[in-house]
Scaffold this motif. Structure first.
Motif, PDB file in Angstrom:
ATOM      1  N   HIS A 133       0.829  -1.204   0.000  1.00 59.21           N
ATOM      2  CA  HIS A 133       0.000   0.000   0.000  1.00 59.21           C
ATOM      3  C   HIS A 133       0.859   1.248   0.000  1.00 59.21           C
ATOM      4  O   HIS A 133       0.530   2.253  -0.649  1.00 59.21           O
ATOM      5  CB  HIS A 133      -0.927  -0.007   1.223  1.00 59.21           C
ATOM      6  CG  HIS A 133      -1.825   1.177   1.288  1.00 59.21           C
ATOM      7  ND1 HIS A 133      -1.804   2.078   2.327  1.00 59.21           N
ATOM      8  CD2 HIS A 133      -2.763   1.654   0.421  1.00 59.21           C
ATOM      9  CE1 HIS A 133      -2.693   3.032   2.107  1.00 59.21           C
ATOM     10  NE2 HIS A 133      -3.284   2.795   0.960  1.00 59.21           N
ATOM     11  N   MET A 134       1.993   1.212   0.700  1.00 56.07           N
ATOM     12  CA  MET A 134       2.895   2.369   0.732  1.00 56.07           C
ATOM     13  C   MET A 134       3.480   2.637  -0.660  1.00 56.07           C
ATOM     14  O   MET A 134       3.643   3.787  -1.065  1.00 56.07           O
ATOM     15  CB  MET A 134       4.024   2.145   1.741  1.00 56.07           C
ATOM     16  CG  MET A 134       3.572   2.116   3.190  1.00 56.07           C
ATOM     17  SD  MET A 134       2.780   3.648   3.714  1.00 56.07           S
ATOM     18  CE  MET A 134       1.279   3.015   4.438  1.00 56.07           C
ATOM     19  N   ALA A 135       3.816   1.576  -1.383  1.00 58.58           N
ATOM     20  CA  ALA A 135       4.350   1.748  -2.743  1.00 58.58           C
ATOM     21  C   ALA A 135       3.310   2.402  -3.647  1.00 58.58           C
ATOM     22  O   ALA A 135       3.618   3.312  -4.423  1.00 58.58           O
ATOM     23  CB  ALA A 135       4.768   0.390  -3.319  1.00 58.58           C
ATOM     24  N   TRP A 136       2.079   1.939  -3.560  1.00 53.11           N
ATOM     25  CA  TRP A 136       0.982   2.529  -4.327  1.00 53.11           C
ATOM     26  C   TRP A 136       0.803   4.002  -3.960  1.00 53.11           C
ATOM     27  O   TRP A 136       0.675   4.864  -4.839  1.00 53.11           O
ATOM     28  CB  TRP A 136      -0.301   1.740  -4.040  1.00 53.11           C
ATOM     29  CG  TRP A 136      -1.544   2.315  -4.649  1.00 53.11           C
ATOM     30  CD1 TRP A 136      -2.464   3.104  -4.025  1.00 53.11           C
ATOM     31  CD2 TRP A 136      -2.015   2.144  -5.992  1.00 53.11           C
ATOM     32  NE1 TRP A 136      -3.483   3.431  -4.877  1.00 53.11           N
ATOM     33  CE2 TRP A 136      -3.230   2.850  -6.106  1.00 53.11           C
ATOM     34  CE3 TRP A 136      -1.530   1.458  -7.096  1.00 53.11           C
ATOM     35  CZ2 TRP A 136      -3.957   2.900  -7.283  1.00 53.11           C
ATOM     36  CZ3 TRP A 136      -2.248   1.503  -8.273  1.00 53.11           C
ATOM     37  CH2 TRP A 136      -3.450   2.213  -8.363  1.00 53.11           C
ATOM     38  N   MET A 137       0.797   4.256  -2.669  1.00 50.51           N
ATOM     39  CA  MET A 137       0.619   5.631  -2.200  1.00 50.51           C
ATOM     40  C   MET A 137       1.724   6.533  -2.742  1.00 50.51           C
ATOM     41  O   MET A 137       1.461   7.618  -3.260  1.00 50.51           O
ATOM     42  CB  MET A 137       0.612   5.633  -0.659  1.00 50.51           C
ATOM     43  CG  MET A 137       0.477   6.995  -0.002  1.00 50.51           C
ATOM     44  SD  MET A 137       2.027   7.941   0.171  1.00 50.51           S
ATOM     45  CE  MET A 137       3.026   6.823   1.155  1.00 50.51           C
ATOM     46  N   ARG A 138       2.978   6.091  -2.638  1.00 51.78           N
ATOM     47  CA  ARG A 138       4.089   6.931  -3.097  1.00 51.78           C
ATOM     48  C   ARG A 138       3.993   7.229  -4.590  1.00 51.78           C
ATOM     49  O   ARG A 138       4.394   8.293  -5.044  1.00 51.78           O
ATOM     50  CB  ARG A 138       5.425   6.255  -2.778  1.00 51.78           C
ATOM     51  CG  ARG A 138       5.942   6.531  -1.376  1.00 51.78           C
ATOM     52  CD  ARG A 138       7.356   6.015  -1.188  1.00 51.78           C
ATOM     53  NE  ARG A 138       7.376   4.595  -0.891  1.00 51.78           N
ATOM     54  CZ  ARG A 138       7.285   4.085   0.336  1.00 51.78           C
ATOM     55  NH1 ARG A 138       7.171   4.889   1.383  1.00 51.78           N
ATOM     56  NH2 ARG A 138       7.331   2.786   0.523  1.00 51.78           N
ATOM     57  N   ALA A 139       3.463   6.268  -5.340  1.00 52.23           N
ATOM     58  CA  ALA A 139       3.396   6.441  -6.798  1.00 52.23           C
ATOM     59  C   ALA A 139       2.287   7.379  -7.227  1.00 52.23           C
ATOM     60  O   ALA A 139       2.449   8.138  -8.191  1.00 52.23           O
ATOM     61  CB  ALA A 139       3.208   5.078  -7.471  1.00 52.23           C
TER      62      ALA A 139
END
Length: 928
Positions: A815-821
């Motif tokens: 979820h953090m990777a998605w958020m950062r993108a």
């Protein structure tokens, strides 16, 4: 190492090696000692290589080679004459320099040295290969204590040389600033626009004269300064007026009886000294001293970088940037992040390939064709400012051309032709710009002329032929005007144009003036001429992307711009890019993901930027994605600058997966009267104990992350009778009512009818709290469970009654990777969005075992936090101080969630994870 320490070290080195020196046994010891103890290289054996093989008709060995600074060393024993020819094994007679040059011919072009040093332990002869037929510099060991700086090139990498250029250019800017201030005081109306325009033009002319006398353009060193020196301060004004007239007059049209010192100045042309009715005031002794002694005699202008100085000069004389104390320039390194992948890397590769051609005649023919190609390229910077992108591009092309000339002519003297003989093909006429500021236009033209003079001088050294720089024959095609209102084809026809590049203005949509808003709305229109719905909520720089895309249709033009990173994040991505993909069919060729762009010399303002190179025509070049200096070759780059399919994560009010609804917290909208500090809460309870049951802990994102105490009056359910028993509380309610009534916002005015309540009144029994804004330095956004004793403000999102499985997925690296993108940013901090991040997040479909594992690891995270009750989430999620058991719990949770998605925990990178999530997103939203 300080200057004093380096002098001492050089003296000790000279004493240590006095009278010593055997070529075969002591060369390596001599050079490692010199590099380590005089020039501060910690591991000299890793810095310099010895005895590298070269294959002539026999195997020979290079005595020393420094790759990072491109220095070749040919060492002889003490007492050997460095200028005397020595018989070689093949019978030829070569001096040490000629011996080294023979080695050079057998090396790949990329390893050709810039410097060749011959040495006999007592004497160094330094040959600059930019001037291969020039006399070497001679440095003696016995003088090293005072001459150590002359060997500094041994350890000065290219970046050090750039640093020196930058320092010189900034110092030049400071000199101009002092002159500007001193002259401005002499004008009768210093604040009038006409005065400022005159002063700006005067400064441009003075700078050109100062540069021209040091660069040899005027013929003699300090010619301008010596001309002024003969006059008293009261006569300088008249002397300058006469000089400017002469510089703008052809020799055949001049007064035949004028003084010799004036007649000696050449005709400049180019309009730089044309009479524009500029006003020149009287000069004082202070100004004359500054101009003649400091700027002319006391400073060498020939070493400035026109790329940097042009921008520094323009900002020095720009009233707005002067008021803010700024000298603005774009670093050469950052300019190359744009122009290298756009075209320069490809040209350099082509040049190197040609140089590998074995047949001399064929190689020379191909190099001439390559020079023709360089001369055929045309460039446009549609927001050129003081021309730094154009100037650096011109310099880069001319350096390539000079390298080609070096290979073609091999350093031999070129015999010129009759009349206007000129072996240079690349010209500043290939460079076009648009700029709204009239003074910046003048500076851009001047910077290009200075660059032209510098590069012509380098060509002269290669071909050993003197070329005439004056009168100016080339013209910089810089157009003054609003780039967004000008038809770019009126500046340069698109069938002639090769590349568009630059650094357009950074203005967020909330900061745009009415005029800028209108610019965007007039440009971001559909094929029927109607503005796109999102046009009012995109950054100003987007308009340049749209106009470039329009121009590129039906051509092979490629474009690259520097931009604020906001256009590749959050809601703006679809607003900016979807029209470009749908309407024009653009694709991204290369990109630099977010990096910090230092664009100021004195203020050092930090802006977080991206660079995007894009085009429409079929592009056979590999897609190149740069992240923190690391390059990745990828199949596709989408508008989020992710190596994934082209998708647009558009704002949606309903989640694409079956998950609990995320809500914004409660907005007080109270004028501050329902919010209490800890002291105010204590005082209120002491005076009105009944209020205690209506005082609750209040948290925005900041208070949640940092565990900062803050309170509010939560009067949901409070009866009128109870309020009347609490006059202090009632007074606060009355003030809240009045504040809402006075608001210009009609929605807020309506809330005056319920002054006891926040705009929203959500207070669930339990909820996951997630801060809207959090630091980019944290690997995980801190989130956690709160209860009904806490009131969440509108900077804290809520997921009521969320379970541990949902908590585990949301706090995972997936979820953090998605958020950062896909999230937007506040400066560089994450700005989480319900409609963009949460509602579009593709959830996994775990089996019961996987779900149970995620619930277990989620609880482990909460348990690990509970061991540190005195710590805030900011303490716990600081990458330096994060407790080991909390980090371990997160790692186990990350692994569990990735396994539920079917991702390989050990090998999958974050960018690969995002690419897979975007594929899932596409499938989930097809038909929605």
């Amino acid at each position: 190492m300080t200057e004093k320490e380096q002098k001492k070290a050089a003296k000790e080195f000279a004493e240590r090696w006095k009278g010593k020196g055997y070529e075969k046994g002591q060369s390596q010891q001599f050079w490692t000692d010199l590099l380590e103890h005089v020039y501060g290289i910690e591991n000299a054996m890793g810095f310099i290589t010895f005895e590298d093989q070269v294959h002539l008709d026999h195997t020979s060995f290079i005595d020393g080679y420094i790759k990072s600074t491109r220095v070749m060393i040919e060492q002889k024993s003490i007492g050997k004459d460095l200028r005397k020819a020595i018989k070689q094994s093949d019978g030829s007679l070569l001096n040490p320099f000629q011996q080294a040059k023979r080695y050079v011919t057998e090396l790949p072009l990329s390893q050709h040295p810039r410097w060749i040093v011959t040495c006999n332990f007592e004497e160094f002869l330094v040959y600059d290969m930019e001037k291969p037929n020039g006399e070497p510099e001679q440095i003696f060991l016995k003088d090293l204590a005072k001459d150590y700086y002359r060997l500094q090139f041994l350890v000065e990498t290219g970046s050090e040389m750039l640093k020196k250029e930058m320092e010189i250019s900034l110092k030049a800017g400071e000199l101009v600033g002092k002159l500007y201030d001193a002259i401005l005081k002499q004008y009768k109306e210093p604040d009038s626009p006409d005065t400022l325009k005159s002063l700006n033009m005067l400064c441009v002319r003075l700078v050109f004269c100062l540069y021209a006398e040091d660069a040899g353009i005027f013929g003699k060193h300090e010619m301008f300064g010596r001309y002024l020196k003969q006059f008293q301060a009261k006569d300088i004004r008249k002397a300058l007026i006469e000089l400017f007239t002469v510089l703008d007059t052809k020799p055949e049209d001049r007064d035949p009886y004028m003084d010799d010192d004036l007649a000696a100045f050449p005709y400049v042309n180019g309009g730089l000294f044309a009479d524009e009715n500029i006003e020149i005031p009287r000069f004082t002794d202070e100004i004359v001293d500054l101009l003649v002694n400091n700027a002319s005699a006391g400073f060498d202008w020939s070493e400035i970088s026109p790329t940097i100085f042009g921008a520094v000069f323009e900002s020095t004389l720009n009233p707005e940037t002067r008021r803010s104390g700024g000298m603005h320039y774009t670093s050469i390194e950052n300019i190359h992040k744009v122009i290298d992948p756009l075209f320069l890397d490809e040209l350099k590769a082509e040049f190197n390939t040609i140089c590998e051609t074995k047949v001399d005649k064929t190689r020379k023919a191909k190099l001439e064709q390559f020079r023709d190609k360089l001369a055929s390229l045309t460039f446009l910077d549609p927001a050129c400012g003081s021309g730094n992108f154009l100037t650096e591009t011109y310099i880069s092309l001319r350096r390539l051309e000079n390298e080609a000339l070096q290979v073609i002519h091999g350093g031999q003297m070129l015999i010129g032709g009759e009349g206007d003989f000129n072996p240079i093909k690349v010209g500043i006429g290939q460079f076009y710009g648009i700029e709204i500021n009239d003074f910046a236009v003048t500076v851009a033209k001047t910077a290009l002329w200075i660059a032209e003079a510098q590069m012509m001088h380098e060509t002269e050294e290669i071909i050993q032929y003197t070329l005439d720089f004056l009168p100016l024959k080339s013209y910089a095609n810089i157009t003054e005007g609003n780039s967004l209102r000008i038809d770019w084809e009126s500046v340069v026809p698109k069938d002639k144009l090769s590349y568009i590049m630059g650094n357009p203005p950074f203005v967020g949509y909330s900061l745009q003036s009415k005029s800028q808003k209108n610019d965007i709305l007039c440009i971001y229109v559909d094929d029927k001429g109607n503005p796109y719905k999102t046009a009012g909520k995109i950054d100003y720089v987007a308009a340049w992307y749209f106009k470039a895309s329009q121009l590129m249709v039906g051509t092979n033009i490629r474009t690259a711009f520097v931009s604020t990173n906001s256009i590749t994040q959050g809601e703006q991505v679809a607003g900016v890019w979807k029209p470009l993909y749908d309407r024009f069919g653009i694709h991204i060729d290369f990109a630099h993901r977010t990096f910090r762009w230092d664009s100021e010399a004195s203020l050092k303002a930090k802006v977080h930027c991206v660079i995007v190179g894009f085009s429409i025509a079929e592009n056979k070049v590999d897609r190149r994605l740069f992240d923190n200096g690391v390059e990745q070759i990828v199949k596709n780059i989408n508008a989020y600058l992710v190596a994934a399919n082209d998708v647009f994560i558009e704002s949606r009010t309903k989640a694409i997966c079956n998950i609990p609804k995320m809500l914004s917290g409660n907005r007080p909208t109270d004028g501050g009267y329902l919010i209490l500090s800890p002291d105010e809460a204590d005082e209120l309870i002491n005076k009105e104990p009944l209020s205690s049951k209506y005082i609750k802990r209040f948290m925005m994102g900041y208070e949640f992350i940092n565990n900062v105490p803050r309170y509010c009056l939560w009067l949901v359910g409070a009866s009128p009778a109870e309020l009347n028993k609490m006059p202090i509380v009632k007074k606060r309610v009355q003030c809240c009512k009045e504040a809402r009534e006075k608001s210009p916002d009609k929605g807020r005015q309506k809330l005056a009818a319920t002054p006891t309540l926040f705009r929203e009144t959500m207070n669930p029994k339990t909820f996951i709290a997630l801060p809207k804004v959090s630091s980019e330095n944290r690997r995980y956004i801190p989130m956690g469970y709160l209860g009904s004793d806490i009131i969440a403000g509108d900077k804290l999102f809520m997921i009521p009654d969320a379970n541990k499985y949902q908590f585990g997925v949301l706090t995972s690296n997936v979820h953090m990777a998605w958020m950062r993108a896909v999230t937007g940013r506040l400066k560089s901090d994450y700005s989480y969005s319900i409609n963009i991040v949460y509602n579009n997040f593709p959830w996994c479909s775990p089996d019961e075992k996987q779900k149970a594992t995620i619930e277990k690891t989620a609880q482990m995270i909460l348990d690990a936090r509970a061991k540190y009750p005195d710590c805030s989430l900011a303490d716990l999620y600081d990458e330096t101080t994060m407790p080991p058991e909390l980090r371990k719990a997160h790692q186990l949770n990350d692994k569990a969630v990735m396994q539920a998605y079917g991702f390989d925990y050990k090998t999958m990178t974050e960018s690969e994870c995002v690419a897979e999530l975007m594929k899932m997103y596409q499938k989930l939203t097809e038909g929605k």
